[in-house]
Design an enzyme around this catalytic site. Sequence first.
Site, PDB file in Angstrom:
ATOM      1  N   ASP A  62      40.040  31.350  37.515  1.00 45.47           N
ATOM      2  CA  ASP A  62      40.073  30.299  38.544  1.00 45.47           C
ATOM      3  C   ASP A  62      38.638  29.968  38.944  1.00 45.47           C
ATOM      4  OD1 ASP A  62      39.310  32.495  40.145  1.00 45.47           O
ATOM      5  OD2 ASP A  62      41.380  32.868  40.709  1.00 45.47           O
ATOM      6  N   ASP A  64      35.945  29.244  42.084  1.00 47.13           N
ATOM      7  CA  ASP A  64      35.658  29.362  43.508  1.00 47.13           C
ATOM      8  C   ASP A  64      34.412  28.550  43.826  1.00 47.13           C
ATOM      9  OD1 ASP A  64      37.723  31.392  43.972  1.00 47.13           O
ATOM     10  OD2 ASP A  64      36.420  32.699  42.793  1.00 47.13           O
ATOM     11  N   ASP A 143      30.168  41.210  46.629  1.00 44.87           N
ATOM     12  CA  ASP A 143      30.284  42.607  46.210  1.00 44.87           C
ATOM     13  C   ASP A 143      29.293  43.000  45.114  1.00 44.87           C
ATOM     14  OD1 ASP A 143      31.725  41.008  44.446  1.00 44.87           O
ATOM     15  OD2 ASP A 143      33.621  42.097  44.665  1.00 44.87           O
TER      16      ASP A 143
HETATM   17  P1  ATP Z   1      38.643  37.032  39.222  1.00 48.62           P
HETATM   18  O1  ATP Z   1      39.047  35.799  39.981  1.00 48.62           O
HETATM   19  O2  ATP Z   1      38.378  36.823  37.794  1.00 48.62           O
HETATM   20  O3  ATP Z   1      39.532  38.185  39.502  1.00 48.62           O
HETATM   21  P2  ATP Z   1      36.397  36.923  41.008  1.00 48.62           P
HETATM   22  O4  ATP Z   1      35.061  37.588  40.967  1.00 48.62           O
HETATM   23  O5  ATP Z   1      36.417  35.438  41.046  1.00 48.62           O
HETATM   24  O6  ATP Z   1      37.223  37.500  39.801  1.00 48.62           O
HETATM   25  P3  ATP Z   1      37.829  36.795  43.478  1.00 48.62           P
HETATM   26  O7  ATP Z   1      38.703  37.822  44.075  1.00 48.62           O
HETATM   27  O8  ATP Z   1      38.403  35.498  43.055  1.00 48.62           O
HETATM   28  O9  ATP Z   1      37.125  37.518  42.252  1.00 48.62           O
HETATM   29  O10 ATP Z   1      36.625  36.556  44.486  1.00 48.62           O
HETATM   30  C1  ATP Z   1      35.687  35.526  44.334  1.00 48.62           C
HETATM   31  C2  ATP Z   1      34.309  36.005  44.747  1.00 48.62           C
HETATM   32  O11 ATP Z   1      34.314  36.400  46.116  1.00 48.62           O
HETATM   33  C3  ATP Z   1      33.813  37.236  44.001  1.00 48.62           C
HETATM   34  O12 ATP Z   1      33.216  36.896  42.794  1.00 48.62           O
HETATM   35  C4  ATP Z   1      32.828  37.826  44.983  1.00 48.62           C
HETATM   36  O13 ATP Z   1      31.617  37.136  44.945  1.00 48.62           O
HETATM   37  C5  ATP Z   1      33.493  37.541  46.320  1.00 48.62           C
HETATM   38  N1  ATP Z   1      34.340  38.666  46.734  1.00 48.62           N
HETATM   39  C6  ATP Z   1      35.655  38.843  46.464  1.00 48.62           C
HETATM   40  N2  ATP Z   1      36.113  39.967  46.985  1.00 48.62           N
HETATM   41  C7  ATP Z   1      35.082  40.551  47.622  1.00 48.62           C
HETATM   42  C8  ATP Z   1      34.909  41.743  48.375  1.00 48.62           C
HETATM   43  N3  ATP Z   1      35.939  42.582  48.549  1.00 48.62           N
HETATM   44  N4  ATP Z   1      33.697  41.998  48.875  1.00 48.62           N
HETATM   45  C9  ATP Z   1      32.662  41.148  48.701  1.00 48.62           C
HETATM   46  N5  ATP Z   1      32.756  40.029  48.001  1.00 48.62           N
HETATM   47  C10 ATP Z   1      33.938  39.714  47.470  1.00 48.62           C
HETATM   48 MG    MG Z   2      38.101  34.160  41.304  1.00 49.77          MG
END
Ligand code: ATP
Ligand code: MG
Length: 438
Positions: A62, A64, A143
Amino acid sequence: MTDVQDSKRVPRIIPRSEHRISRANISDNALKVLYRLKSAGYQAYLVGGGVRDLSLGREPKDFDVATDARPEAIKKLFRNCRLIGRRFRLAHVHFGPEIIEVATFRALHDPNGDAGGDRVIEDGMIVRDNVYGTLEEDALRRDFTINALYYNIADFTVVDYTGGMEDLEAGVVRLIGEPEVRYREDPVRMLRAVRFAVKLGLKIHPDTAAPISAMAELLQHIPPARLYEECLKLFMSGMALDAFEALRRFNLFAQLFPGVERVLLRDEHGISTRFISAALRNTDERIAEGKPVTPVFLFAALLWPAVREAMQAYLEQDELPEQQALQAASQEVLQEQVQRVAIPKRISIPMREIWNLQLRLARRGGRRAGRLLGHPRFRAAYDFMLLRAEVGEVEQEVADWWTAFQAGSDEERRRMTEQTAPSRRRRRRRRRPPAASE
Ligand code: ATP
Ligand code: MG
Protein backbone atom coordinates in the site's frame (compact mmCIF):
# COMPACT_ATOMS: atom_id res chain seq x y z
CA MET A 1 3.97 25.46 7.64
CA THR A 2 7.34 24.00 8.49
CA ASP A 3 10.75 24.76 7.16
CA VAL A 4 13.35 22.01 6.91
CA GLN A 5 16.14 24.61 6.88
CA ASP A 6 15.43 25.24 10.58
CA SER A 7 16.35 21.67 11.44
CA LYS A 8 19.43 20.75 13.40
CA ARG A 9 20.22 17.81 11.17
CA VAL A 10 20.95 18.06 7.51
CA PRO A 11 19.16 15.41 5.50
CA ARG A 12 20.71 13.57 2.63
CA ILE A 13 18.82 14.53 -0.49
CA ILE A 14 18.98 11.77 -3.05
CA PRO A 15 18.36 13.07 -6.59
CA ARG A 16 16.05 11.30 -9.01
CA SER A 17 19.00 9.87 -10.92
CA GLU A 18 20.28 8.05 -7.83
CA HIS A 19 17.22 6.15 -6.60
CA ARG A 20 14.79 3.63 -8.04
CA ILE A 21 11.48 5.28 -7.25
CA SER A 22 9.56 5.98 -10.38
CA ARG A 23 6.09 7.44 -10.71
CA ALA A 24 5.32 4.58 -13.08
CA ASN A 25 5.32 2.25 -10.08
CA ILE A 26 3.28 4.42 -7.75
CA SER A 27 -0.45 3.86 -7.79
CA ASP A 28 -2.44 6.48 -9.70
CA ASN A 29 -4.49 7.18 -6.60
CA ALA A 30 -1.43 7.83 -4.45
CA LEU A 31 -0.13 10.18 -7.14
CA LYS A 32 -3.48 11.96 -7.24
CA VAL A 33 -3.30 12.54 -3.47
CA LEU A 34 0.31 13.73 -3.61
CA TYR A 35 -0.37 16.15 -6.47
CA ARG A 36 -3.51 17.57 -4.95
CA LEU A 37 -1.75 18.28 -1.65
CA LYS A 38 1.08 19.91 -3.55
CA SER A 39 -1.22 22.14 -5.63
CA ALA A 40 -2.93 23.24 -2.43
CA GLY A 41 0.44 24.52 -1.20
CA TYR A 42 1.35 21.69 1.16
CA GLN A 43 4.38 19.46 1.33
CA ALA A 44 3.59 15.96 0.14
CA TYR A 45 5.76 12.87 0.37
CA LEU A 46 5.38 9.19 -0.24
CA VAL A 47 6.80 7.49 2.83
CA GLY A 48 7.12 4.18 4.64
CA GLY A 49 6.64 0.80 3.00
CA GLY A 50 5.95 2.31 -0.42
CA VAL A 51 9.34 4.00 -0.71
CA ARG A 52 11.13 1.11 0.98
CA ASP A 53 9.65 -1.58 -1.25
CA LEU A 54 10.06 0.39 -4.48
CA SER A 55 13.70 1.03 -3.60
CA LEU A 56 14.15 -2.71 -3.25
CA GLY A 57 12.45 -3.30 -6.58
CA ARG A 58 9.39 -4.81 -4.92
CA GLU A 59 5.74 -4.09 -5.31
CA PRO A 60 4.44 -2.19 -2.26
CA LYS A 61 1.40 -3.50 -0.43
CA ASP A 62 0.00 0.00 0.00
CA PHE A 63 1.03 3.63 -0.21
CA ASP A 64 1.38 5.97 2.72
CA VAL A 65 1.60 9.73 2.35
CA ALA A 66 3.04 12.27 4.78
CA THR A 67 2.24 15.96 4.67
CA ASP A 68 2.29 19.15 6.70
CA ALA A 69 -1.45 19.56 6.10
CA ARG A 70 -3.52 18.97 9.25
CA PRO A 71 -6.16 16.21 9.20
CA GLU A 72 -9.02 18.74 8.92
CA ALA A 73 -7.32 20.42 5.98
CA ILE A 74 -6.77 17.05 4.28
CA LYS A 75 -10.44 16.24 4.73
CA LYS A 76 -11.41 19.46 2.98
CA LEU A 77 -9.26 18.58 -0.02
CA PHE A 78 -10.74 15.12 -0.61
CA ARG A 79 -14.41 14.32 -0.85
CA ASN A 80 -13.65 10.62 -0.33
CA CYS A 81 -11.73 11.17 2.91
CA ARG A 82 -12.35 9.88 6.42
CA LEU A 83 -10.47 10.74 9.59
CA ILE A 84 -9.68 7.71 11.69
CA GLY A 85 -7.63 6.62 14.71
CA ARG A 86 -7.30 7.76 18.24
CA ARG A 87 -3.72 6.76 19.02
CA PHE A 88 -2.69 8.40 15.76
CA ARG A 89 -5.13 10.61 13.89
CA LEU A 90 -4.94 9.80 10.21
CA ALA A 91 -6.81 10.59 7.06
CA HIS A 92 -7.91 7.74 4.85
CA VAL A 93 -8.61 8.73 1.27
CA HIS A 94 -10.80 6.08 -0.34
CA PHE A 95 -10.66 5.10 -4.00
CA GLY A 96 -12.90 2.07 -4.31
CA PRO A 97 -10.98 -0.75 -2.65
CA GLU A 98 -7.74 1.24 -2.42
CA ILE A 99 -7.09 3.42 0.61
CA ILE A 100 -4.30 5.98 0.66
CA GLU A 101 -3.27 6.73 4.21
CA VAL A 102 -2.35 10.38 4.71
CA ALA A 103 -0.60 11.33 7.95
CA THR A 104 0.32 14.78 9.19
CA PHE A 105 3.99 15.16 10.23
CA ARG A 106 4.27 14.27 13.90
CA ALA A 107 6.88 15.33 16.42
CA LEU A 108 9.57 13.21 17.95
CA HIS A 109 8.97 11.67 21.30
CA ASP A 110 11.26 13.25 23.89
CA PRO A 111 11.54 10.73 26.73
CA ASN A 112 12.81 13.35 29.20
CA GLY A 113 10.70 16.27 28.21
CA ASP A 114 7.12 17.17 28.87
CA ALA A 115 5.04 15.28 26.35
CA GLY A 116 2.92 18.35 25.66
CA GLY A 117 0.24 18.64 23.02
CA ASP A 118 -2.07 15.71 22.60
CA ARG A 119 0.30 12.97 23.63
CA VAL A 120 -0.32 10.43 26.35
CA ILE A 121 2.47 8.22 27.65
CA GLU A 122 1.97 5.47 30.22
CA ASP A 123 4.99 3.58 31.61
CA GLY A 124 7.09 4.78 28.70
CA MET A 125 4.52 3.48 26.22
CA ILE A 126 2.88 5.91 23.83
CA VAL A 127 -0.87 5.48 24.04
CA ARG A 128 -1.80 8.61 22.15
CA ASP A 129 0.36 10.69 19.88
CA ASN A 130 -1.05 13.64 18.02
CA VAL A 131 1.69 16.21 18.42
CA TYR A 132 2.35 17.70 15.01
CA GLY A 133 5.85 18.54 13.91
CA THR A 134 8.29 19.04 11.08
CA LEU A 135 9.39 16.60 8.41
CA GLU A 136 12.59 15.99 10.37
CA GLU A 137 10.66 15.26 13.54
CA ASP A 138 8.34 13.01 11.61
CA ALA A 139 11.32 11.06 10.26
CA LEU A 140 12.87 10.60 13.70
CA ARG A 141 9.71 9.28 15.36
CA ARG A 142 9.34 6.51 12.77
CA ASP A 143 10.44 3.01 13.71
CA PHE A 144 13.21 1.89 11.33
CA THR A 145 15.59 3.85 9.15
CA ILE A 146 14.38 1.95 6.07
CA ASN A 147 10.84 3.15 6.85
CA ALA A 148 11.84 6.80 7.14
CA LEU A 149 12.58 7.66 3.53
CA TYR A 150 10.48 10.41 1.95
CA TYR A 151 9.87 10.68 -1.76
CA ASN A 152 9.14 14.31 -2.54
CA ILE A 153 6.50 14.81 -5.21
CA ALA A 154 7.71 18.39 -5.76
CA ASP A 155 11.10 17.42 -7.19
CA PHE A 156 11.20 13.57 -7.17
CA THR A 157 14.10 13.46 -4.72
CA VAL A 158 14.25 11.20 -1.67
CA VAL A 159 14.81 12.90 1.69
CA ASP A 160 16.79 10.75 4.13
CA TYR A 161 17.35 11.95 7.71
CA THR A 162 18.37 8.66 9.28
CA GLY A 163 20.66 6.84 6.87
CA GLY A 164 17.81 4.68 5.65
CA MET A 165 19.04 4.45 2.07
CA GLU A 166 22.43 3.13 3.17
CA ASP A 167 20.77 0.61 5.45
CA LEU A 168 18.50 -0.50 2.61
CA GLU A 169 21.49 -0.98 0.36
CA ALA A 170 23.32 -2.91 3.08
CA GLY A 171 20.20 -4.94 3.90
CA VAL A 172 19.89 -3.83 7.51
CA VAL A 173 16.82 -3.27 9.70
CA ARG A 174 17.87 -0.68 12.25
CA LEU A 175 15.75 1.16 14.79
CA ILE A 176 15.98 4.93 14.82
CA GLY A 177 17.23 6.10 18.21
CA GLU A 178 17.82 4.16 21.40
CA PRO A 179 16.46 0.61 20.87
CA GLU A 180 15.31 0.02 24.43
CA VAL A 181 13.48 3.34 24.56
CA ARG A 182 11.85 2.74 21.20
CA TYR A 183 10.69 -0.78 22.16
CA ARG A 184 9.30 0.51 25.42
CA GLU A 185 7.37 3.23 23.59
CA ASP A 186 5.81 0.60 21.36
CA PRO A 187 6.67 -3.07 21.93
CA VAL A 188 5.06 -4.04 18.61
CA ARG A 189 8.21 -2.67 16.99
CA MET A 190 9.89 -5.94 18.05
CA LEU A 191 7.43 -7.87 15.88
CA ARG A 192 7.84 -5.37 13.07
CA ALA A 193 11.63 -5.79 13.14
CA VAL A 194 11.23 -9.52 12.66
CA ARG A 195 8.57 -9.08 9.99
CA PHE A 196 10.58 -6.70 7.82
CA ALA A 197 13.76 -8.76 8.20
CA VAL A 198 11.98 -11.95 7.18
CA LYS A 199 9.79 -10.48 4.46
CA LEU A 200 12.51 -8.46 2.78
CA GLY A 201 15.41 -10.82 3.46
CA LEU A 202 17.28 -8.27 5.59
CA LYS A 203 19.39 -8.64 8.73
CA ILE A 204 18.40 -7.02 11.99
CA HIS A 205 21.22 -4.75 13.14
CA PRO A 206 22.88 -6.24 16.26
CA ASP A 207 21.96 -3.23 18.43
CA THR A 208 18.35 -3.47 17.27
CA ALA A 209 18.25 -7.24 17.83
CA ALA A 210 20.03 -7.36 21.20
CA PRO A 211 17.26 -6.18 23.57
CA ILE A 212 14.41 -8.11 21.96
CA SER A 213 14.49 -11.39 23.90
CA ALA A 214 14.67 -9.65 27.24
CA MET A 215 11.97 -7.11 26.35
CA ALA A 216 9.60 -9.54 24.62
CA GLU A 217 7.38 -9.66 27.71
CA LEU A 218 6.31 -6.07 27.07
CA LEU A 219 4.00 -7.45 24.40
CA GLN A 220 1.69 -8.37 27.27
CA HIS A 221 0.68 -4.69 27.42
CA ILE A 222 -0.48 -4.64 23.81
CA PRO A 223 -4.19 -5.05 23.11
CA PRO A 224 -4.87 -8.57 21.79
CA ALA A 225 -6.75 -7.14 18.82
CA ARG A 226 -3.62 -5.34 17.64
CA LEU A 227 -1.55 -8.49 18.07
CA TYR A 228 -4.07 -10.41 15.97
CA GLU A 229 -3.52 -7.93 13.14
CA GLU A 230 0.25 -8.28 13.53
CA CYS A 231 -0.02 -12.07 13.45
CA LEU A 232 -1.91 -11.91 10.18
CA LYS A 233 0.86 -9.78 8.70
CA LEU A 234 3.54 -12.10 10.09
CA PHE A 235 1.96 -15.34 8.92
CA MET A 236 -0.03 -14.40 5.83
CA SER A 237 2.53 -12.68 3.67
CA GLY A 238 4.28 -15.68 2.21
CA MET A 239 7.12 -16.08 4.74
CA ALA A 240 5.29 -17.72 7.60
CA LEU A 241 7.84 -20.46 8.24
CA ASP A 242 10.75 -18.03 8.48
CA ALA A 243 8.67 -15.73 10.66
CA PHE A 244 7.81 -18.60 13.02
CA GLU A 245 11.46 -19.58 13.39
CA ALA A 246 12.62 -16.01 13.93
CA LEU A 247 9.85 -15.31 16.45
CA ARG A 248 10.88 -18.38 18.42
CA ARG A 249 14.54 -17.38 18.40
CA PHE A 250 13.67 -13.95 19.76
CA ASN A 251 11.41 -15.28 22.48
CA LEU A 252 8.48 -13.49 20.84
CA PHE A 253 6.49 -16.57 19.87
CA ALA A 254 6.10 -17.45 23.55
CA GLN A 255 4.40 -14.10 24.06
CA LEU A 256 1.98 -14.56 21.20
CA PHE A 257 1.22 -18.27 21.65
CA PRO A 258 2.23 -19.18 25.21
CA GLY A 259 0.26 -22.44 25.25
CA VAL A 260 1.84 -23.65 22.02
CA GLU A 261 5.31 -22.63 23.15
CA ARG A 262 4.93 -24.78 26.28
CA VAL A 263 4.14 -27.80 24.10
CA LEU A 264 7.01 -27.05 21.72
CA LEU A 265 9.48 -26.91 24.60
CA ARG A 266 8.46 -30.44 25.62
CA ASP A 267 8.31 -31.68 22.04
CA GLU A 268 10.74 -34.60 22.45
CA HIS A 269 10.23 -36.20 19.07
CA GLY A 270 9.77 -32.91 17.33
CA ILE A 271 6.35 -33.87 15.96
CA SER A 272 4.66 -30.64 17.01
CA THR A 273 7.41 -28.46 15.59
CA ARG A 274 7.38 -30.46 12.37
CA PHE A 275 3.61 -30.21 12.14
CA ILE A 276 3.56 -26.43 12.52
CA SER A 277 6.49 -26.09 10.11
CA ALA A 278 4.73 -28.26 7.53
CA ALA A 279 1.55 -26.19 7.86
CA LEU A 280 3.39 -22.90 7.50
CA ARG A 281 5.42 -24.16 4.55
CA ASN A 282 2.17 -25.22 2.95
CA THR A 283 0.69 -21.74 3.54
CA ASP A 284 3.77 -20.10 2.03
CA GLU A 285 3.59 -22.35 -1.03
CA ARG A 286 -0.07 -21.57 -1.56
CA ILE A 287 0.66 -17.84 -1.42
CA ALA A 288 3.56 -18.27 -3.86
CA GLU A 289 1.18 -20.03 -6.25
CA GLY A 290 -1.40 -17.27 -5.89
CA LYS A 291 -3.89 -19.58 -4.14
CA PRO A 292 -6.11 -18.21 -1.40
CA VAL A 293 -5.15 -18.76 2.24
CA THR A 294 -7.32 -18.27 5.26
CA PRO A 295 -6.47 -17.40 8.84
CA VAL A 296 -8.78 -20.26 9.83
CA PHE A 297 -6.42 -22.95 8.59
CA LEU A 298 -3.37 -21.05 9.78
CA PHE A 299 -4.52 -20.61 13.37
CA ALA A 300 -6.04 -24.09 13.46
CA ALA A 301 -2.59 -25.46 12.61
CA LEU A 302 -0.65 -23.20 14.96
CA LEU A 303 -2.80 -24.16 17.93
CA TRP A 304 -3.26 -27.82 17.07
CA PRO A 305 -0.27 -29.17 19.05
CA ALA A 306 -1.66 -27.50 22.18
CA VAL A 307 -5.17 -28.81 21.48
CA ARG A 308 -3.90 -32.32 20.84
CA GLU A 309 -1.93 -32.37 24.06
CA ALA A 310 -4.78 -30.99 26.15
CA MET A 311 -7.11 -33.52 24.55
CA GLN A 312 -4.75 -36.35 25.51
CA ALA A 313 -4.91 -35.21 29.11
CA TYR A 314 -8.71 -35.14 29.08
CA LEU A 315 -8.74 -38.64 27.59
CA GLU A 316 -6.26 -40.12 30.02
CA GLN A 317 -6.80 -38.27 33.27
CA ASP A 318 -10.47 -37.45 33.05
CA GLU A 319 -11.38 -40.44 30.90
CA LEU A 320 -13.66 -38.30 28.78
CA PRO A 321 -14.86 -39.80 25.50
CA GLU A 322 -12.96 -38.59 22.44
CA GLN A 323 -15.48 -36.03 21.23
CA GLN A 324 -15.88 -34.44 24.64
CA ALA A 325 -12.16 -34.46 25.29
CA LEU A 326 -11.63 -32.54 22.06
CA GLN A 327 -14.38 -30.05 22.93
CA ALA A 328 -12.88 -29.39 26.35
CA ALA A 329 -9.36 -29.09 24.95
CA SER A 330 -10.43 -26.68 22.19
CA GLN A 331 -12.25 -24.55 24.71
CA GLU A 332 -9.30 -24.45 27.09
CA VAL A 333 -6.69 -23.64 24.46
CA LEU A 334 -8.75 -20.93 22.76
CA GLN A 335 -9.66 -19.32 26.03
CA GLU A 336 -6.01 -18.83 26.95
CA GLN A 337 -5.08 -17.85 23.41
CA VAL A 338 -7.57 -15.01 22.93
CA GLN A 339 -6.15 -13.26 25.96
CA ARG A 340 -2.98 -12.70 23.94
CA VAL A 341 -4.08 -12.72 20.35
CA ALA A 342 -7.72 -11.87 19.81
CA ILE A 343 -8.73 -14.48 17.25
CA PRO A 344 -12.25 -13.41 16.31
CA LYS A 345 -15.18 -15.82 16.68
CA ARG A 346 -15.73 -15.89 12.93
CA ILE A 347 -12.28 -17.51 12.73
CA SER A 348 -12.28 -19.69 15.84
CA ILE A 349 -15.65 -21.32 15.11
CA PRO A 350 -14.54 -22.79 11.76
CA MET A 351 -11.16 -23.63 13.38
CA ARG A 352 -13.03 -25.85 15.81
CA GLU A 353 -14.87 -27.46 12.90
CA ILE A 354 -11.57 -28.41 11.32
CA TRP A 355 -10.45 -29.96 14.60
CA ASN A 356 -13.76 -31.78 15.07
CA LEU A 357 -13.64 -33.17 11.57
CA GLN A 358 -10.29 -34.81 12.38
CA LEU A 359 -12.16 -37.31 14.53
CA ARG A 360 -14.72 -38.01 11.84
CA LEU A 361 -12.10 -38.38 9.12
CA ALA A 362 -10.19 -40.88 11.24
CA ARG A 363 -13.23 -43.17 11.12
CA ARG A 364 -13.40 -42.85 7.30
CA GLY A 365 -15.66 -45.43 5.63
CA GLY A 366 -19.30 -46.08 6.03
CA ARG A 367 -22.20 -44.30 4.44
CA ARG A 368 -21.25 -41.15 6.33
CA ALA A 369 -18.12 -40.72 4.21
CA GLY A 370 -20.10 -39.45 1.24
CA ARG A 371 -21.92 -36.93 3.35
CA LEU A 372 -18.66 -35.66 4.81
CA LEU A 373 -17.46 -34.70 1.34
CA GLY A 374 -20.22 -32.10 1.22
CA HIS A 375 -19.26 -30.55 4.54
CA PRO A 376 -18.20 -26.92 4.00
CA ARG A 377 -14.98 -27.54 5.94
CA PHE A 378 -14.21 -30.91 4.39
CA ARG A 379 -11.47 -29.67 2.10
CA ALA A 380 -9.68 -27.75 4.84
CA ALA A 381 -10.02 -30.66 7.26
CA TYR A 382 -8.68 -33.06 4.65
CA ASP A 383 -5.67 -30.80 3.92
CA PHE A 384 -5.15 -30.57 7.66
CA MET A 385 -5.17 -34.36 7.97
CA LEU A 386 -2.62 -34.68 5.18
CA LEU A 387 -0.25 -32.54 7.23
CA ARG A 388 -0.86 -34.71 10.27
CA ALA A 389 -0.10 -37.78 8.16
CA GLU A 390 3.08 -36.12 6.90
CA VAL A 391 4.47 -35.95 10.44
CA GLY A 392 3.23 -39.41 11.37
CA GLU A 393 0.32 -38.35 13.53
CA VAL A 394 -2.25 -40.09 11.32
CA GLU A 395 -1.75 -43.32 9.40
CA GLN A 396 -0.91 -42.57 5.81
CA GLU A 397 -3.38 -45.28 4.81
CA VAL A 398 -6.29 -43.22 6.18
CA ALA A 399 -5.14 -40.12 4.33
CA ASP A 400 -4.72 -42.14 1.12
CA TRP A 401 -8.20 -43.58 1.55
CA TRP A 402 -9.69 -40.08 1.56
CA THR A 403 -7.55 -39.03 -1.37
CA ALA A 404 -8.79 -41.96 -3.41
CA PHE A 405 -12.36 -41.52 -2.19
CA GLN A 406 -12.52 -37.95 -3.41
CA ALA A 407 -11.02 -38.80 -6.77
CA GLY A 408 -13.26 -41.84 -7.24
CA SER A 409 -16.33 -42.12 -9.45
CA ASP A 410 -19.71 -42.69 -7.80
CA GLU A 411 -19.29 -46.41 -8.45
CA GLU A 412 -15.81 -46.50 -6.93
CA ARG A 413 -16.93 -44.54 -3.92
CA ARG A 414 -19.80 -46.95 -3.36
CA ARG A 415 -17.38 -49.85 -3.45
CA MET A 416 -15.00 -48.08 -1.05
CA THR A 417 -17.71 -47.36 1.50
CA GLU A 418 -18.96 -50.93 1.27
CA GLN A 419 -15.49 -52.27 1.84
CA THR A 420 -15.04 -50.23 4.97
CA ALA A 421 -18.62 -50.16 6.25
CA PRO A 422 -19.31 -53.85 7.01
CA SER A 423 -16.08 -54.34 8.91
CA ARG A 424 -16.90 -51.34 11.02
CA ARG A 425 -20.34 -52.67 11.73
CA ARG A 426 -18.88 -56.01 12.77
CA ARG A 427 -16.40 -54.31 15.01
CA ARG A 428 -19.04 -52.21 16.64
CA ARG A 429 -21.27 -55.23 17.24
CA ARG A 430 -18.43 -57.07 18.87
CA ARG A 431 -17.72 -54.17 21.19
CA ARG A 432 -21.29 -53.71 22.21
CA PRO A 433 -21.89 -54.85 25.81
CA PRO A 434 -23.92 -58.08 26.04
CA ALA A 435 -26.80 -56.38 27.86
CA ALA A 436 -27.61 -54.26 24.86
CA SER A 437 -30.43 -55.90 22.96
CA GLU A 438 -31.57 -55.11 19.46
P1 ATP B 1 3.79 -2.65 5.14
O1 ATP B 1 2.65 -1.73 4.83
O2 ATP B 1 4.46 -3.23 3.96
O3 ATP B 1 3.45 -3.65 6.18
P2 ATP B 1 4.93 -0.26 6.25
O4 ATP B 1 6.33 0.09 6.64
O5 ATP B 1 4.27 0.60 5.24
O6 ATP B 1 4.95 -1.78 5.83
P3 ATP B 1 2.77 0.46 7.98
O7 ATP B 1 2.27 -0.27 9.16
O8 ATP B 1 1.90 0.63 6.79
O9 ATP B 1 4.12 -0.28 7.58
O10 ATP B 1 3.28 1.88 8.49
C1 ATP B 1 3.68 2.91 7.62
C2 ATP B 1 4.86 3.66 8.20
O11 ATP B 1 4.51 4.24 9.45
C3 ATP B 1 6.07 2.79 8.51
O12 ATP B 1 6.87 2.61 7.39
C4 ATP B 1 6.77 3.59 9.58
O13 ATP B 1 7.49 4.65 9.03
C5 ATP B 1 5.60 4.17 10.37
N1 ATP B 1 5.23 3.29 11.48
C6 ATP B 1 4.32 2.29 11.46
N2 ATP B 1 4.23 1.69 12.64
C7 ATP B 1 5.09 2.32 13.46
C8 ATP B 1 5.45 2.18 14.83
N3 ATP B 1 4.90 1.22 15.57
N4 ATP B 1 6.38 3.01 15.31
C9 ATP B 1 6.93 3.98 14.56
N5 ATP B 1 6.64 4.16 13.28
C10 ATP B 1 5.73 3.35 12.72
MG1 MG C 1 2.24 0.53 4.60
